[in-house]
Design an enzyme around this catalytic site. Structure first.
Site, PDB file in Angstrom:
ATOM      1  N   GLU A 202      -5.554   7.406  -1.359  1.00  0.00           N
ATOM      2  CA  GLU A 202      -4.247   7.214  -0.557  1.00  0.00           C
ATOM      3  C   GLU A 202      -4.667   6.458   0.468  1.00  0.00           C
ATOM      4  O   GLU A 202      -4.504   6.948   1.781  1.00  0.00           O
ATOM      5  CB  GLU A 202      -3.489   8.510  -0.267  1.00  0.00           C
ATOM      6  CG  GLU A 202      -3.171   9.402  -1.605  1.00  0.00           C
ATOM      7  CD  GLU A 202      -2.278  10.697  -1.168  1.00  0.00           C
ATOM      8  OE1 GLU A 202      -2.116  11.129  -0.100  1.00  0.00           O
ATOM      9  OE2 GLU A 202      -1.750  11.224  -2.281  1.00  0.00           O
ATOM     10  N   GLU A 322      -2.765  11.635  -9.173  1.00  0.00           N
ATOM     11  CA  GLU A 322      -2.340  13.032  -8.698  1.00  0.00           C
ATOM     12  C   GLU A 322      -0.740  12.782  -8.969  1.00  0.00           C
ATOM     13  O   GLU A 322      -0.209  11.871  -8.910  1.00  0.00           O
ATOM     14  CB  GLU A 322      -2.247  13.115  -7.263  1.00  0.00           C
ATOM     15  CG  GLU A 322      -3.707  13.252  -6.575  1.00  0.00           C
ATOM     16  CD  GLU A 322      -3.653  13.441  -4.970  1.00  0.00           C
ATOM     17  OE1 GLU A 322      -2.488  13.786  -4.307  1.00  0.00           O
ATOM     18  OE2 GLU A 322      -4.991  13.278  -4.288  1.00  0.00           O
TER      19      GLU A 322
END
Length: 588
Positions: A202, A322
């Protein structure tokens, strides 16, 4: 997953790259033999493998085939990614071989092992990683490889701890990032190529000049990562490498930028990754998005279509590194059971349609790492079924029967999702069409007589269950609850501790609105009157209270606030707060 807020709109401006400029990844087309230089052509068994599984991907032709072989995947969350002293610092037990065996037995073919390195790393100039920590990561990686998993490791929460300072600390961050990957790549240079490296989790940047600058910084990180790994020798020359979009988001500018990076790197062993936690208001239960409705479904469809067009359609495999619901960070009850089941059923189907590999985010809230069982078996049944087939659902999994008075017939709308209705069951026995229920099109009507029978003595609370069996997939469970309109009582307290005594009388809380006397929205995120579940408010059914949190009151002005509580039965109950400094009083 990061513990940072996702915005609804996302980031919309940025680097002007077009899909037309993006060439397919080198070697993306499926061929009859492994490409020169591709990971598929390498022998996978290593000297370290002593036991359970020796794997070769000689039969795998491209990186796309290898990514497909990773489906489905699972995240070892809140373990090596923890920012404490060791892998147990966020509450999960130490990883064992037995535990990994159990995860493999659930049907997962790949495991993502997020790793935060910063707290185990020395300072400049070498940024040496603690050898004991690196040994422990290697031990668990080897166990997972021995179990037959594809394994992915990365730089995880370092992304927001120090990598994000790159706009104002460019050279120091790049040095540390390079030193980190140099050490990790060296340690694993001869590991089985079922081990993959992901450049950074991220990725994000603080105090930047804007999105265009951030995309350039991420491209620099990805390029340096790629060069370090490829030049480190051994199996790293062909090891699959996983590259994220900025924020692992799915906005077009972010996808275009990564697609251009991958094309420029001209490497047949690259995988693109994004994360997906669904439509944000639904995922955290805010703004009245309590249901997996057409808008929520369309949002997921649109995001997946963008990702597919940017990568999969051009031969670049995609791993959803994810996925889940953001509200799960607090607890899995943030989204109502039936609505979350519908989300995961559709998510699995939509990903499978587009050839994405999916890796479930699990920080310990799904698979019990001590008991070796699913905390919500019905949820996992729906998730795992979606890997191979669709399941029928319905407009709700709740039917409320009045705890007193007459009982009327009630209807549910079935969502067959390509299946067909087979039977309605009670305690495993088929009920009788025309007597117990009627089915007109997709409208299932439960007779008054059946509901009265299931309601029993009409005591408020759960009464019984029905099961809708479809031609395939997971059956749909319908819970019958006896219910009366909830009753809220007066209360007093402070902004630091305030709870409303509540007789739920068999009902369940869906959401809460908060408005000032003039009708304007009150409380945090005042662009909506509907507050965030378990952030501004939270029901406690066992204690018989609805708690209003300090975070809610921190953004409430002194004076009167009118609350409206919406329950899943359809009932609404109003309540009035008066705030004077830190003192709170409430009246029904």
């Amino acid at each position: 997953m990061q513990r940072t807020a996702r915005t609804l709109a996302g980031i919309v401006a940025g680097l002007a790259l077009t899909f037309a400029s993006v060439a397919p990844a080198a070697g993306a087309a499926t061929t009859t033999a492994p490409e020169p230089g591709s990971v598929a052509g390498q022998t996978q068994a290593t000297d370290k493998h002593k036991g359970k599984h020796r794997h070769s991907h000689r039969c795998k032709h491209t990186i796309a085939d290898i990514a497909a072989d990773m489906q489905p995947g699972w995240n070892l969350g809140n373990t090596f990614d923890s920012t404490g002293s060791d892998e147990t610092s966020w509450g999960n037990p130490r990883v064992t071989e037995e535990f990994l065996d159990e995860i493999r037995a659930q049907g997962f073919k790949s495991i993502r092992i997020p790793v935060t390195w910063g707290q185990h790393q020395g300072g400049a100039p070498d940024h040496t990683i603690d050898p004991a920590y690196l040994d422990r990561v290697e031990e668990v990686v080897d166990w997972a490889l021995d179990d037959g998993f594809h394994v992915m490791i990365n730089i995880h929460h370092d992304s927001w701890q120090w990598v994000n300072t790159m706009p104002t600390n460019h050279d120091a961050v790049l040095d540390r990032y390079s030193d980190t990957w140099t050490q990790v790549a060296d340690r694993f240079r001869d590991a089985d190529t079922r081990l993959q490296f992901e450049s950074v989790n991220e990725p994000q940047f603080a105090n930047s000049a804007g999105q265009a600058a951030e995309l350039e910084l991420l491209a620099e990180l990805n390029s340096v990562f790629h060069e370090i790994v490829r030049d480190s020798g051994g199996r790293n020359a062909v090891r699959p490498l996983v590259l994220p979009t900025l924020h692992t988001g799915s906005d077009p500018a972010l996808l275009d930028a990564l697609a251009a990076e991958i094309a420029a790197l001209d490497d047949p062993n690259l995988i693109a990754t994004v994360h997906n936690y669904g439509f944000w208001p639904f995922s955290v239960n805010i703004a009245g998005y309590t249901r997996f409705n057409a808008e929520v479904q369309q949002n997921l469809t649109d995001q997946f279509d963008l990702v597919h067009a940017a990568f999969t359609a051009r031969g670049i495999p995609v791993v959803i590194g994810e996925y889940g619901l953001l509200g799960f960070d607090r607890h899995t009850g943030t989204v109502e059971q039936g609505e979350k089941l519908k989300f995961f059923e559709f998510f699995g189907h939509a990903a499978r349609q587009r050839g994405f590999t999916t890796m479930l985010w699990d920080n310990g809230q799904h698979f019990d790492r001590t008991a070796y069982s699913w905390r919500d078996q019905a949820l996992f049944d729906q998730i795992s079924s979606s890997w191979t087939q669709r399941s029928g659902t319905a407009s709700s999994d709740l039917v409320f029967v009045p705890a007193s008075g007459d009982v009327a017939a009630q209807s549910l709308t079935l969502n067959p999702n390509g299946t067909t209705f087979d039977a309605l069951l009670h305690d495993g026995a088929e009920l009788t069409a025309g007597t117990d229920y009627t089915l007109t099109g997709d409208q299932l009507t439960l007779s008054a007589a059946l509901l009265e029978q299931l309601a029993g003595d009409r005591t408020p609370g759960p009464a019984d269950e029905l099961v809708v069996r479809y031609s395939s997939g997971v059956p749909w469970t319908v819970r019958i609850l006896n219910q009366e309109t909830p009753v809220l009582q007066g209360a007093s307290g402070t902004t630091g501790s305030f709870a409303i005594p509540t007789s739920f009388t068999g009902d369940q809380l869906a959401t809460m609105e908060a408005k000032y006397a003039d009708g304007s929205n009150a409380g945090p995120q005042n662009w909506t009157s509907y507050k965030e579940f378990d952030v501004a408010f939270a029901p406690d059914y066992s204690a018989g209270t609805i708690k209003l949190t300090p975070a809610f009151f921190a953004e409430v002005n002194d004076g009167t606030v009118n609350l409206t509580f919406h329950f899943w039965s359809g009932d609404t109950v109003t309540y009035t707060l008066t705030k004077t400094g830190t003192d709170i009083t409430g009246t029904p």
